[in-house]
Design an enzyme around this catalytic site. Structure first.
Site, mmCIF file in Angstrom:
data_model
loop_
_atom_site.group_PDB
_atom_site.id
_atom_site.type_symbol
_atom_site.label_atom_id
_atom_site.label_comp_id
_atom_site.label_asym_id
_atom_site.label_seq_id
_atom_site.Cartn_x
_atom_site.Cartn_y
_atom_site.Cartn_z
ATOM 1 N N ASP A 65 0.814 -1.218 0.000
ATOM 2 C CA ASP A 65 0.000 0.000 0.000
ATOM 3 C C ASP A 65 0.849 1.272 0.000
ATOM 4 O OD1 ASP A 65 0.697 -0.814 2.647
ATOM 5 O OD2 ASP A 65 -0.814 0.504 3.499
ATOM 6 N N HIS A 66 2.183 1.096 0.056
ATOM 7 C CA HIS A 66 3.082 2.247 0.014
ATOM 8 C C HIS A 66 3.961 2.273 -1.240
ATOM 9 C CE1 HIS A 66 2.542 3.777 4.239
ATOM 10 N NE2 HIS A 66 1.964 2.586 4.311
#
Length: 316
Positions: A65-66
């Site tokens: 998610d990063h």
């Protein structure tokens, strides 16, 4: 002054109103993209900032998610933008995942049309510095290895006292520039003017601390000490503190406690779980540290020694 634009403020998965973690930090001519969750390039377009000079990426850690948005973003930069080089900084584990994403998926089987430089970072590394500014990485505790935060600092300076210089007869031009650099000058009439004659007391520079996903704060107290702004995750509320600890994440209360104990001037919370309302997150943090803001997607903040200002969005 530093400016931070929140492109995505959700944790783990996007919501209708919040994208995944990504930020742009501006300082003078510098532009940094910090983390790059899925959908980042669309958020860049929505922000109005565009892709020009977006050639430096800072990654806090290697969770998808990063970093997952890097695939689409780098592909766009390589094919459609006038950019021939991009620097990506992160821990070794993070960069291995980025390497696999870019070279085994996005550009599999052919040479990328853009020069991609992956720079391993260790805590304490100075990533960027000039006579006015320094960017330093520091270690944080989260799940997995090589997790990083980033410290953005303006260097202390002594303001030039223009009225005093005029009284002493210092002309406009190179003489004043030399005095600002700390060099004495001799005027046409033979008088020696020293820097201390025309410079005021030392003024601290603006300090901005950015912490991504993190599970403990006791080792971050000195890093955050006296920061003008601290950006930090707040995935959980204190009612689920045990779950937060199990997954290496932060509660709003613990983030606020760090801000209070470190003498931070303003706390901005991000990386929010869909399980809580923004109101509840804000209330829990402000009960401990009143100078708390909960960021929303496309929020734009200016950070100075005078305070943190949310820039009003123009009506579309």
């Amino acid at each position: 002054m530093f400016e931070v634009i929140f492109l995505g403020t959700s944790s783990s998965a996007p919501t209708v109103t919040r994208g995944l973690s990504s930020h742009i930090i501006l300082h003078r001519h510098y532009r940094f993209l910090l983390d790059c969750g899925e959908g980042t390039q669309r958020q860049i377009l929505r922000s109005g900032l565009g892709f020009k000079r977006l050639d430096t990426v800072l990654l806090t850690h290697g969770h998808l998610d990063h970093i997952l948005g890097l695939g689409g973003l780098v592909s766009t930069l390589a094919r459609w933008e006038n950019l021939d080089h991009i620097d990506i900084y992160g821990g070794r584990f993070t960069l291995q995942r980025v390497h696999d994403l870019l070279f085994k998926v996005v550009f599999a089987g052919h040479r990328p049309p853009i020069d991609i430089a992956l720079h391993p970072v260790e805590p304490g590394d100075v990533l960027c510095a000039d006579d006015k500014f320094q960017l330093t990485a520091f270690g944080v505790s989260h799940r997995g290895p090589d997790n990083l935060g980033y410290l953005f600092e303006e260097k202390p300076h002594r303001p030039f006292l223009a009225e005093r210089a005029a009284e002493l007869g210092v002309p406009f031009g190179p003489e004043r520039a030399r005095l600002v650099r700390g060099e004495p000058v001799t005027l046409a009439d033979g008088r020696l003017i020293r820097p201390e004659d025309v410079l005021g007391e030392t003024v601290p520079g603006t300090k901005y601390v950015h912490i991504g996903d993190v599970g403990r704060t006791d080792n971050l107290l000195e890093i955050a000490r006296g920061a003008d702004a601290l950006v930090m995750e707040s995935t959980y509320l204190e009612e689920e503190a045990t779950m937060a600890a199990d997954f290496g994440h932060m509660t709003a209360a613990r983030a606020a406690t760090l801000a209070r104990d470190a003498g931070v001037r303003h706390l901005i919370l991000t990386h929010l779980s869909r399980r809580y309302s923004e109101r509840d997150i804000r209330a829990e943090a402000r009960a401990i540290f009143p100078a708390t803001t909960v960021a929303r997607d496309l929020d734009h903040f200016q950070i100075t020694r005078e305070g943190v200002v949310r820039v009003k969005k123009e009506e579309s």
